[in-house]
Design an enzyme around this catalytic site. Structure first.
Site, short mmCIF file in Angstrom:
data_model
loop_
_atom_site.label_atom_id
_atom_site.label_comp_id
_atom_site.label_asym_id
_atom_site.label_seq_id
_atom_site.Cartn_x
_atom_site.Cartn_y
_atom_site.Cartn_z
N LYS A 119 54.82 39.79 60.54
CA LYS A 119 55.47 39.09 59.41
C LYS A 119 54.67 37.84 59.10
O LYS A 119 54.00 37.28 59.97
CB LYS A 119 56.90 38.70 59.79
CG LYS A 119 57.79 38.41 58.60
CD LYS A 119 58.36 39.68 58.01
CE LYS A 119 59.20 39.42 56.81
NZ LYS A 119 59.84 40.65 56.33
P1 NAD Z 1 63.90 38.29 46.24
O1 NAD Z 1 63.20 36.98 46.32
O2 NAD Z 1 63.43 39.33 45.28
O3 NAD Z 1 65.47 38.04 45.93
C1 NAD Z 1 66.26 37.18 46.68
C2 NAD Z 1 67.56 37.00 45.94
O4 NAD Z 1 68.42 36.18 46.73
C3 NAD Z 1 67.41 36.31 44.58
O5 NAD Z 1 68.25 36.95 43.64
C4 NAD Z 1 67.91 34.91 44.86
O6 NAD Z 1 68.42 34.27 43.70
C5 NAD Z 1 69.01 35.21 45.87
N1 NAD Z 1 69.42 34.04 46.63
C6 NAD Z 1 68.65 33.10 47.22
N2 NAD Z 1 69.41 32.15 47.74
C7 NAD Z 1 70.70 32.50 47.47
C8 NAD Z 1 71.94 31.90 47.73
N3 NAD Z 1 72.00 30.75 48.34
N4 NAD Z 1 73.08 32.52 47.30
C9 NAD Z 1 73.00 33.69 46.63
N5 NAD Z 1 71.85 34.30 46.34
C10 NAD Z 1 70.72 33.71 46.76
O7 NAD Z 1 63.93 38.85 47.74
P2 NAD Z 1 64.12 40.36 48.21
O8 NAD Z 1 62.79 40.98 48.33
O9 NAD Z 1 65.19 41.00 47.40
O10 NAD Z 1 64.63 40.14 49.72
C11 NAD Z 1 65.99 39.82 50.00
C12 NAD Z 1 66.24 40.04 51.48
O11 NAD Z 1 65.94 41.40 51.82
C13 NAD Z 1 65.40 39.18 52.44
O12 NAD Z 1 66.16 38.91 53.58
C14 NAD Z 1 64.25 40.11 52.80
O13 NAD Z 1 63.68 39.78 54.05
C15 NAD Z 1 64.99 41.43 52.88
N6 NAD Z 1 64.11 42.60 52.71
C16 NAD Z 1 63.39 42.80 51.57
C17 NAD Z 1 62.61 43.94 51.45
C18 NAD Z 1 61.83 44.25 50.19
O14 NAD Z 1 61.24 45.34 50.11
N7 NAD Z 1 61.84 43.40 49.18
C19 NAD Z 1 62.54 44.86 52.49
C20 NAD Z 1 63.30 44.63 53.65
C21 NAD Z 1 64.08 43.49 53.74
#
Ligand code: NAD
Length: 425
Positions: A119
């Protein structure tokens, strides 16, 4: 206090002094005990293979230079090249990246793709970066990491605060030094060796395992009201897949705020029209925190880690939680919810569609052969179902919750690879 400020104030102490890495190690330890593995294995997997911390001087467009901290943590290569995303967020720190790198080792093993775990991240609020600044940060991160990255060494992907464009810059910077090598990074744009289906893969997988859980619990998708925190890559596609599966999405929240609508949101329409949840005109307002505790059947935290904790777990009303985000539940919240009979589908299973999709992209890049999206979706759905079923079976065999079961399956696979290589055990 909103969830983000609270997580920051808690200084990554997920649960009264237990760090994020200690939480992951606690699950590994529990699985090791059930599998009767030697303590040496747990010791070996409590730390990372390699850790690189770098300084990234950034010339700000507004004048002056900020020196940012960047990370790449390589937890394990026992089952293949390290694999894991890069996060740009102000709360990124060594403990968080170590924990997320370790989770990747268990996630890739659970869904049986030929990768290890890693990571990366940069401690920066991505909303303060201009496009040029973000490109400079990304190129500097890649240049400094170039000797430890590679299609068969370590393959980054997007995470919070990074996207397909960020991955395109990584590919380009790596190529300047090492020559053409699109498999060095996944989650790339479709116009630059990305794979059709990868962008939606995590959210689609979240709903795939949610449907698996509903089937085991004898519930129909049409009876299910869903609340989702986070409306980024994971949240948007999970919402879309939930609607397509016949569920009603009644709560949504992102960093701008939240909305609830008893009749259910029309997700397809929202995605085309609004950039932020607070802009959605229908429904009642609620905070980014309140969406977690609202009345619903299925809760999908898909934003930050540590958001369901001692301060709010008693107020959670959902009967099923599917962890779209990594580590959204603290150790004690998890235990309390399990005790109340809430079914928790753990992150290493629930959001593994992302790394599965990355594996399909990597495979296509190496073979120089593009799959049609139908093949991508079919393979994803089939393999996510296999991973869900093995976790469910392990929970029955060992009489444990789904998180412990998921760790049992993955720890056993990593331990086997470790032993066969002749390492230690
Ligand atoms: P992203 O940056 O695309 O989206 C994050 C979202 O969370 C945004 O809509 C943001 O506004 C919201 N957010 C942030 N702070 C917030 C708060 N205080 N209250 C409410 N909403 C809030 O990120 P992502 O890629 O969607 O990832 C989200 C989670 O999923 C992370 O934990 C990431 O590690 C995990 N994840 C992502 C992937 C992937 O393929 N993108 C894969 C596995 C795990």
């Amino acid at each position: 206090m909103d969830v983000e400020s609270r997580v920051r104030k808690e200084g990554k102490m997920h649960n009264k002094g237990v760090s994020a890495l200690e939480e992951v190690n606690a699950y590994v330890f529990r699985a090791g005990e059930l599998l009767k593995l030697s303590k040496d294995f747990i010791k070996a997997f409590s730390t990372s293979e390699r850790e690189l911390i770098i300084s990234i001087p950034l010339r700000r467009e507004s004048g002056g230079i900020d020196v940012l901290t960047g990370y790449r943590i390589q937890h394990s290569s026992a089952r293949g090249p390290r694999k894991g995303g890069i996060r740009y967020h102000q709360s990124v720190d060594l403990d968080e990246v170590r924990a997320l790198a370790s989770l990747m080792t268990w996630k890739t093993a659970l869904v049986d793709v030929p990768f290890g775990g890693g990571k990366g991240g940069v401690t920066v609020d991505p909303t303060t970066l201009s496009v040029r600044e973000k490109e400079e940060v990304t190129r500097r991160w890649t240049r400094t990491m170039v000797n430890i990255l590679g299609p068969h060494r370590d393959v980054p992907a997007p995470d919070m605060g990074t996207d397909a464009q960020t991955m395109a810059w990584i590919m380009d910077e790596y190529q300047r030094i090492n020559g053409f090598s699109p498999a060095v990074v996944t989650g790339k744009p479709l116009g630059l060796f990305g794979a059709p289906g990868r962008e939606e893969a995590t959210g689609r997988g979240v709903i795939g395992v949610a449907l698996g859980a509903l089937m085991k619990l004898n519930k129909k998708p049409s009876e299910i009201r869903v609340a989702i925190q986070g409306f980024g890559n994971v949240g948007v596609y999970a919402a879309l897949a939930a609607q397509e599966a016949g569920m009603k999405v009644v709560g949504l929240a992102d960093v701008s705020g939240g909305k609830t609508n008893d009749k259910g949101f029309n997700i397809k329409e929202i995605i085309g029209k609004y950039k932020k949840v607070s802009e959605i005109p229908d429904g009642k307002d609620l905070s980014g925190d309140e969406v977690l505790t609202m009345d619903c059947d299925l809760l999908i935290p898909a934003a930050l880690g540590g958001v369901i904790n001692d301060s709010n777990h008693e107020k959670i009303q959902a009967k099923i939680i599917v962890e779209g985000a990594n580590q959204p539940l603290t150790l004690s919240a998890d235990a309390a919810l399990q005790k109340r009979g809430v079914v928790v589908v753990p992150d290493i299973l629930a959001n593994a569609g992302g790394v599965m999709g990355s594996y399909f992209e990597w495979t296509q890049n190496i073979q120089e052969f593009r799959w049609p999206i139908e093949r991508f979706r079919d393979e994803l759905d089939t393999r996510m179902k296999i991973a869900f079923d093995s976790t469910w079976e392990a929970s029955l065999k060992y009489g444990c919750d789904l998180r412990t079961a998921a760790f049992v399956v993955s720890v056993e696979r990593v331990a086997t690879a470790f032993k066969l290589r002749g390492d230690l055990l």
